[in-house]
Write an enzyme that holds these catalytic residues in place. Structure first.
Site, short mmCIF file in Angstrom:
data_model
loop_
_atom_site.label_atom_id
_atom_site.label_comp_id
_atom_site.label_asym_id
_atom_site.label_seq_id
_atom_site.Cartn_x
_atom_site.Cartn_y
_atom_site.Cartn_z
N ARG A 73 0.87 -1.19 0.00
CA ARG A 73 0.00 0.00 0.00
C ARG A 73 0.90 1.22 0.00
O ARG A 73 1.73 1.38 0.89
CB ARG A 73 -0.91 0.00 1.23
CG ARG A 73 -1.64 1.33 1.43
CD ARG A 73 -2.73 1.28 2.47
NE ARG A 73 -3.91 0.62 1.95
CZ ARG A 73 -5.13 0.70 2.51
NH1 ARG A 73 -5.31 1.43 3.60
NH2 ARG A 73 -6.15 0.06 1.99
N CYS A 89 -16.38 1.47 0.64
CA CYS A 89 -15.20 0.66 1.01
C CYS A 89 -14.81 0.85 2.47
O CYS A 89 -14.11 0.00 3.01
CB CYS A 89 -14.04 0.99 0.08
SG CYS A 89 -13.46 2.70 0.19
N GLN A 95 -10.29 -3.94 -3.28
CA GLN A 95 -11.58 -3.48 -2.75
C GLN A 95 -12.70 -3.66 -3.76
O GLN A 95 -13.79 -4.11 -3.40
CB GLN A 95 -11.47 -2.01 -2.34
CG GLN A 95 -12.75 -1.49 -1.72
CD GLN A 95 -13.09 -2.18 -0.42
OE1 GLN A 95 -12.28 -2.19 0.51
NE2 GLN A 95 -14.27 -2.77 -0.31
N ASP A 126 -17.27 7.05 -1.69
CA ASP A 126 -16.04 6.92 -0.90
C ASP A 126 -15.78 8.29 -0.27
O ASP A 126 -16.45 9.28 -0.61
CB ASP A 126 -14.90 6.52 -1.87
CG ASP A 126 -13.58 6.21 -1.17
OD1 ASP A 126 -13.57 6.08 0.07
OD2 ASP A 126 -12.57 6.10 -1.88
N ARG A 156 -13.42 -8.70 1.54
CA ARG A 156 -11.99 -8.45 1.27
C ARG A 156 -11.18 -9.71 1.56
O ARG A 156 -10.28 -10.08 0.82
CB ARG A 156 -11.47 -7.29 2.14
CG ARG A 156 -11.94 -5.92 1.73
CD ARG A 156 -11.27 -5.46 0.44
NE ARG A 156 -9.83 -5.38 0.53
CZ ARG A 156 -9.15 -4.34 1.01
NH1 ARG A 156 -9.79 -3.27 1.41
NH2 ARG A 156 -7.82 -4.35 1.05
N HIS A 164 -7.45 0.73 -6.39
CA HIS A 164 -7.67 -0.11 -5.20
C HIS A 164 -8.36 -1.40 -5.67
O HIS A 164 -9.54 -1.65 -5.38
CB HIS A 164 -8.52 0.66 -4.19
CG HIS A 164 -8.49 0.08 -2.80
ND1 HIS A 164 -7.71 -1.00 -2.43
CD2 HIS A 164 -9.15 0.47 -1.67
CE1 HIS A 164 -7.90 -1.26 -1.16
NE2 HIS A 164 -8.77 -0.39 -0.66
N1 NVA Z 1 -10.06 6.56 -1.50
C1 NVA Z 1 -9.71 6.15 -0.15
C2 NVA Z 1 -9.93 4.69 0.02
C3 NVA Z 1 -9.63 4.18 1.41
C4 NVA Z 1 -9.81 2.71 1.54
C5 NVA Z 1 -8.26 6.52 0.12
O1 NVA Z 1 -7.42 6.35 -0.76
O2 NVA Z 1 -7.97 7.00 1.22
N1 CP Z 2 -11.29 -0.25 2.56
C1 CP Z 2 -10.02 -0.26 2.98
O1 CP Z 2 -9.07 -0.48 2.20
O2 CP Z 2 -9.87 -0.02 4.32
P1 CP Z 2 -8.51 0.27 5.08
O3 CP Z 2 -7.95 1.55 4.53
O4 CP Z 2 -8.87 0.37 6.53
O5 CP Z 2 -7.57 -0.87 4.82
#
Ligand code: NVA
Ligand code: CP
Length: 303
Positions: free
Chosen positions: A103, A263, A133, A223, A291, A130
């Site tokens: 990540r 998500c 997800q 989101d 997930r 992502h």
């Molecule tokens: N769009 C959000 C998704 C979090 C799971 C982010 O990147 O923070």
């Molecule tokens: N939806 C998701 O990826 O959650 P986290 O950022 O908590 O891992």
């Protein structure tokens, strides 16, 4: 050649459905003594350069259930690209572990890691995509309305962000209609839209009106307005996204039996009202659970 999952394009149309089918099966047999253990005697590095709850926990649990060992390393500790070049870290990791879950911020970082890694790299979220997800989201949709995704209509309301980009690729790969209602300066990237359109399947519909997007849709999803790394834009985004929160009115406009997905983490009163996310059409807890199952299916396929 080592196979990576950097975007849903890496699965292709058939691979996407295969992963969803496998995830259904792994969910069905979870906890059984004959559950497969393809990661037995294998280790997986999970490198997190951003905060995470679902991702870290679902990957750790999934790896354990497949018989493997997860090693979680924070970005602060590794300082990839700072303490040593990403390409060196990729080559070193490949000598220790059998897969890397990553990540990070810029999508170029995961591309670079994957380019120098001889073990599969799985995208656990970048600024641009992502994929894990959206696989979980598709699994949840199939559980709700059956396996055929081609007659599906999904309404995306909000930021044209990493989740929107993965939805766009999913629409092209699985062949469903995706309606996007994003504020003018927060549209999805043109290159992702072009990639999706070049596949010739699915349908992307852009509208400035969230209620139009929701009209007769089977799924309404959204989101956060300020993704990780954009928190300092929160105030300005709250203004720009006014009118782009999902409300009960959107769910009323949607098709009979429509579901709401997010998500998570969610901000009630911003991108979604509490009565929607905590209401009867919300499937966000199934979505979070799924997930686990889709990621296990990915290991089954890639490692
Ligand atoms: N769009 C959000 C998704 C979090 C799971 C982010 O990147 O923070
Ligand atoms: N939806 C998701 O990826 O959650 P986290 O950022 O908590 O891992």
């Amino acid at each position: 050649m080592t196979q990576h999952l950097l975007t849903l394009m890496d699965l292709g149309a058939h691979g996407l459905i295969d992963v969803l089918d496998r995830a259904d099966e792994l969910k069905r047999i979870r906890g059984r003594s004959d559950h497969p253990r393809p990661l037995a005697n294998k280790s997986v590095a999970i490198i997190l350069e951003k905060a995470s709850a679902r991702t870290r926990i679902s990957f750790e649990v999934g790896i354990q259930e497949l018989g493997g060992q997860a090693i979680v390393i924070s970005g602060n500790e590794l300082q990839l690209g700072k303490r040593e070049p990403l390409q060196d870290a990729a080559r070193v990791l490949s000598r220790y572990v059998h897969a890397v879950v990553y990540r990070t911020f810029g999508h170029d970082r995961i591309e670079k890691l994957a380019a120098f890694s001889s073990v599969p790299v799985i995208n656990a979220l970048t600024d641009k995509f992502h994929p894990c997800q959206v696989l979980a989201d598709l699994m949840t949709i199939r559980e709700h309305r059956g396996k055929d995704l081609t007659d599906l209509v999904v309404a995306w309301i909000g930021d044209g962000n990493n989740m929107a980009h993965s939805w766009i690729l999913a629409s092209a790969l699985a062949g469903f209609e995706l309606r996007l209602a994003c504020p003018p300066n927060y549209q999805p990237s043109g290159d992702v839209v072009e990639t999706a359109r070049s596949l010739g399947a699915g349908q992307l519909v852009f509208t400035s009106d969230p209620l139009n997007a929701a009209h007769e849709a089977h799924v309404v999803t959204t989101d956060v307005w300020a993704s990780m790394g954009r928190e300092d834009e929160s105030a300005i985004r709250r203004q720009a996204f006014a009118g782009f929160g999902v409300t009960a009115e959107h769910m009323r406009r949607a098709a009979e039996g429509a579901i709401f997905l997010h998500c998570l983490p969610a901000h009630r009163g911003e991108e979604v009202d509490a009565e929607v996310i905590d209401g009867p059409s919300s499937r966000v807890w199934d979505e979070a659970e799924n997930r686990l199952h889709v990621q296990k299916a990915l290991f089954d396929r890639f490692v």
